[in-house]
Design an enzyme around this catalytic site. Structure first.
Site, PDB file in Angstrom:
ATOM      1  N   ARG A  50     -16.408  54.426  36.809  1.00 26.12           N
ATOM      2  CA  ARG A  50     -15.574  55.935  36.599  1.00 26.12           C
ATOM      3  C   ARG A  50     -14.694  55.783  37.159  1.00 26.12           C
ATOM      4  NH1 ARG A  50     -19.882  60.442  38.116  1.00 26.12           N
ATOM      5  NH2 ARG A  50     -19.144  60.061  41.018  1.00 26.12           N
ATOM      6  N   LYS A 149     -12.670  62.559  38.242  1.00 29.21           N
ATOM      7  CA  LYS A 149     -13.194  63.155  39.016  1.00 29.21           C
ATOM      8  C   LYS A 149     -12.294  63.197  39.995  1.00 29.21           C
ATOM      9  CE  LYS A 149     -16.893  62.079  42.823  1.00 29.21           C
ATOM     10  NZ  LYS A 149     -17.331  63.304  42.906  1.00 29.21           N
ATOM     11  N   GLU A 182     -23.120  73.126  34.960  1.00 25.74           N
ATOM     12  CA  GLU A 182     -23.333  71.741  36.189  1.00 25.74           C
ATOM     13  C   GLU A 182     -23.736  72.055  37.762  1.00 25.74           C
ATOM     14  OE1 GLU A 182     -20.831  67.991  37.357  1.00 25.74           O
ATOM     15  OE2 GLU A 182     -19.410  69.489  37.215  1.00 25.74           O
TER      16      GLU A 182
END
Ligand code: PMP
Length: 288
Positions: A50, A149, A182
């Site tokens: 990721r 991220k 989220e």
């Protein structure tokens, strides 16, 4: 505590970055939060994958290979004599000029902090968390894909502040269509009539590593699962709800916007997901 910074381990006090690093000036960089459980770096490969994808999305060349990063993470645990803990792996764009362009920035910085984390008190895993929807919307994926991220977490921080100001520990964030995206640092799941649901990634959710573990557990348990756009109404009327994240792990959510979820206590399936998750954490990763 020893911090890994650009190839060296230094004392916490000496772990410093340049004031010209665009990671500091603009939040230009990417990161991962990773857990160490009983000497097992949980899902390390998935976290590094990721990280690579986040870096690619922001056109940042990682200065270390997957193997070198793996070694540095393992070494950070060993040097700090940790058997359990939380690792923060940070890649910054590196020092540059005061303008926005990353041209001329570099070398990219690599920082690994190996510490401990306790996001929520232990009792909350028994009693459940209460959350509230905030006005701050999850950033539109056309502006910045929430799958990245990045070091720029202001969107989430503002939502967190909003929730805290009104007495809640965690905020539910909607996307600009008004669907559930989220929480500020966690993915959201609901259970309705024995089926498990979570919003799809294009609703504005991070592809959480814990989210993926929970989906695997659903398959193992034979719990039907689907990604589905969810509204606040779906959460208010769910039988069970829980949040997932590296720091939070799997935590029951028993109240959403002042409405009890189900009977207002953690549900049986949620408890089952929690116990299955705990069984995996010390085996499904890289041993140090
Ligand atoms: N959403 C956001 C915005 C996050 O920052 C995180 C990580 N803290 C998560 C979801 C959960 O992802 P993971 O399970 O990989 O920690």
């Amino acid at each position: 505590m020893k911090v890994f910074i650009n190839g060296k381990f230094v004392d916490k006090e000496d772990a410093k970055v340049s004031v010209f690093d665009h990671g500091l000036l603009y939040g230009d960089g990417v990161f991962e939060g990773i857990r160490l459980y009983s000497r097992c770096v949980f899902k390390l490969h998935e976290h590094l994958e990721r990280l690579e994808q986040s870096a690619k999305a922001i056109l940042l060349d990682l200065p270390m290979t997957r193997e070198q990063l793996t070694e540095a993470v393992i070494e950070s645990c060993r040097v700090n004599e940790l058997t359990d803990g939380y690792l923060r792996l940070v890649i910054t764009r590196g020092p540059g000029h005061l303008g926005l362009t990353p041209d001329g920035c570099g070398p990219a910085g690599v920082i690994i902090i190996a510490d401990n984390i306790q996001l929520y008190p232990k009792e909350m895993y028994e009693s459940g968390l209460k959350i509230i929807t905030v006005a701050t919307r999850r950033i539109n994926s056309a502006a910045l894909p929430p799958a990245v991220k990045s070091l720029n977490y202001l969107n989430n921080i503002l939502a967190k502040i909003e929730a805290k100001k009104v007495g809640f520990q965690e905020a539910l964030m909607l996307n600009d269509k008004g669907e559930v995206a989220e929480c500020t640092g966690d993915n959201v799941f609901v259970i309705k009539k024995g089926q498990l649901y979570t919003p799809p990634l294009d609703a504005g959710s991070l592809r959480g590593i814990t989210r993926e573990v929970v989906i695997d557990i659903a398959h193992e348990l034979g719990v039907p699962f689907s990604e589905q756009a969810l509204t606040r109404y779906d959460l208010w009327n769910a039988d069970e709800c829980f949040l997932t994240g590296t720091a939070a792990e799997v935590i029951p959510c028993v109240e959403v916007d002042h409405r009890e979820v189900g009977s207002g206590v953690p549900g049986d399936l949620t408890k089952s997901f929690i116990s299955h998750f705990r069984q995996k954490v010390s085996v499904d990763g890289v041993l140090i």
